[in-house]
Design a protein around this motif. Structure first.
Motif, PDB file in Angstrom:
ATOM      1  N   MET A 271       0.839  -1.190   0.000  1.00 51.01           N
ATOM      2  CA  MET A 271       0.000   0.000   0.000  1.00 51.01           C
ATOM      3  C   MET A 271       0.879   1.248   0.000  1.00 51.01           C
ATOM      4  N   ARG A 272       0.499   2.218  -0.849  1.00 51.39           N
ATOM      5  CA  ARG A 272       1.182   3.513  -0.877  1.00 51.39           C
ATOM      6  C   ARG A 272       0.484   4.436   0.117  1.00 51.39           C
ATOM      7  N   LEU A 273       1.262   5.025   1.000  1.00 49.03           N
ATOM      8  CA  LEU A 273       0.673   5.849   2.052  1.00 49.03           C
ATOM      9  C   LEU A 273      -0.075   7.043   1.481  1.00 49.03           C
ATOM     10  N   SER A 274       0.354   7.540   0.316  1.00 52.34           N
ATOM     11  CA  SER A 274      -0.336   8.674  -0.296  1.00 52.34           C
ATOM     12  C   SER A 274      -1.763   8.308  -0.708  1.00 52.34           C
ATOM     13  N   ARG A 275      -2.063   7.013  -0.821  1.00 52.86           N
ATOM     14  CA  ARG A 275      -3.398   6.568  -1.225  1.00 52.86           C
ATOM     15  C   ARG A 275      -4.153   5.884  -0.088  1.00 52.86           C
ATOM     16  N   TYR A 276      -3.579   5.887   1.110  1.00 58.41           N
ATOM     17  CA  TYR A 276      -4.174   5.168   2.237  1.00 58.41           C
ATOM     18  C   TYR A 276      -4.923   6.147   3.128  1.00 58.41           C
ATOM     19  N   PHE A 277      -5.860   5.645   3.898  1.00 57.14           N
ATOM     20  CA  PHE A 277      -6.588   6.473   4.856  1.00 57.14           C
ATOM     21  C   PHE A 277      -5.988   6.223   6.240  1.00 57.14           C
ATOM     22  N   LEU A 278      -5.152   7.162   6.696  1.00 62.46           N
ATOM     23  CA  LEU A 278      -4.454   7.023   7.964  1.00 62.46           C
ATOM     24  C   LEU A 278      -4.511   8.364   8.704  1.00 62.46           C
TER      25      LEU A 278
END
Length: 451
Positions: free
Chosen positions: A1-8
């Motif tokens: 998972m790319r953090l730029s596309r994750y919901f965190l």
């Protein structure tokens, strides 16, 4: 998972409502959001860990020969009236009435419903032994829900139920569950100590709680320090072997370990003083043998070899799946954030790009990301256009066990940095060497995942 596309949705400040470490870090790491007192939405990061814990529980239950099913969350009150528990259970049970004026309840546990399923379909001793279990959301209307998922009103729980012809057979099921629980907790990176306990509203003469030692535990516990040296390890257990399961039970329960409810000061004082310990513990599971309490009340009987009909012997066995997540954090954290054990981490490794937009670092990170995924890993690639300090802080907060740091200076020498979250120790390796090192580290975890 790319953090730029994750919901965190991480938080920079400590939430004021959080009283203990696990609640504070789960909110800060964007794992949960409170919707009402003791009721939470599980956001993507928290949900991933929850599912990893659930998977381990499923695998170990089925390894022990237990059969999964799924029962409803709403139960008819009449079943509980049959067992005599409807009025006795107390105000923690959420009682409701449907549009047809039928009394219903939001199940806090499932002894009555599973007994009803059994009596409807099982008639002969030839169908025994039988253990059925499920992992399901429960509701108990705690008067003062607190400590986040540690003492919530809605929670995810594994509850299993054994049906046996004799008491001896049912006690083997008890021993089998104790062994399977020890293996489950160790796979999660926990040492959960089995302790003699009180049967409570479920009942039963034989019962052990499993407690994880933590300063924020709700129970005071008394134990012989020798018990903390015991490890289940990778021993190959035949769950059908009564003698083998009994030996494990004796090994892990022969030393003194009790909650405050069953503590015997005289027995405790017989332990050498240097080994006596008093601490706090978090309950993460409990097993019961309660004989024919429910089968007699609800007519769950089978025909025996001589043609007579007898009530079956039963037990129930619970693991707090959502509570375990909080217990793991309580047992494994530091002042920077969570420190996940490899067996339950939401992502196996984090990749930090120190210079997003630089052609060489972008290329190296992409290559590592693809190689790790192809090798069976679930990596989290921090590809955000953020300063390095913010990226490191996020990785420390969410607690991934390993981090690969990629920057232009290291790449000039064909090196990346592999860092252990637990120890803080870093090692400079070629990118492929870092991947191979991670394969070796995770080999036992992947082997357990594959049975």
């Amino acid at each position: 998972m790319r953090l730029s596309r994750y919901f965190l949705p991480v938080l920079k400040e400590d939430p004021k409502e959080a009283q203990i470490v696990s609640h504070r870090l789960m909110l800060r790491a964007g794992m949960i959001k409170q919707q009402a007192a003791g009721i939470y939405s599980w956001l993507p990061l928290g949900y991933k860990v929850l599912r990893r814990i659930e998977r381990i529980v499923h695998e170990e239950q089925q390894r022990a020969g237990h059969i999964p099913l799924l029962m409803p969350t709403l139960q008819p009150a009449d079943l509980w009236r049959e067992s005599g528990r409807y009025d006795a259970y107390g105000e923690e049970m959420l009682r409701i009435t449907d549009r047809h004026k039928r009394d219903m309840l939001f199940g806090p546990t499932n002894e009555e419903m599973i007994t009803d399923i059994f009596r409807s379909h099982v008639n002969s001793y030839k169908d025994l032994p039988l253990t059925l279990y499920h992992i399901q959301w429960k509701f108990r209307d705690e008067i003062r829900p607190r400590f986040g998922v540690m003492r919530g009103r809605e929670f995810l729980m594994k509850d299993g139920y054994n049906f046996d012809l004799t008491k001896d057979d049912a006690l083997h099921a008890y021993n089998r569950h104790l062994v399977s629980y020890l293996r489950s907790y160790e796979r999660m990176g926990l040492q959960a100590i089995p302790m003699r306990a009180d049967g409570g509203p479920i009942g039963g003469d034989y019962t052990h709680e499993f407690l994880v030692l933590a300063d924020t535990g709700e129970s005071e516990v008394f134990y012989d320090s020798e018990i903390t040296d015991l490890k289940f390890g990778d021993r190959d257990i035949d769950y059908d072997d009564h003698t083998q399961c009994q030996a494990v039970l004796e090994e892990f329960t022969s030393r003194y370990a009790r909650t405050d409810e069953t503590h015997d000061a005289a027995l405790f004082d017989q332990i050498p003083e240097a080994r006596r310990r008093v601490a706090r513990g978090i309950e993460v599971g409990q097993i019961f043998y309660f004989g024919t309490k429910y089968s007699e009340a609800m007519g769950a009987t089978v025909v025996t070899p001589d043609g007579s009909r007898v009530p079956v012997h039963m037990g129930s066995h619970g693991i707090g799946v959502s509570r375990l997540l909080g217990a793991i954090i309580e047992a494994s954290h530091d002042d920077k954030g969570i420190v996940w054990p490899e067996g339950v981490t939401p992502f196996h490794v984090g990749i930090v790009n120190l210079k997003q937009g630089d052609a060489s670092t972008d290329s190296a990170c992409e290559a590592l990301y693809k190689e790790l995924r192809a090798s069976g890993f679930d990596p989290l690639y921090d590809d955000r256009d953020e300063r390095a300090g913010a990226k490191f802080a996020t990785m420390d907060l969410i607690g991934l066990p390993w981090r690969i740091t990629v920057g232009p200076r290291g790449l000039a020498n064909n090196k990346v940095e592999l860092t252990s979250r637990k120890t803080g120790v870093s090692e400079e390796l070629a990118p492929q060497e870092a991947v191979e090192r991670l394969k070796a580290i995770y080999a036992p975890v992947f082997a357990s995942d594959n049975g």
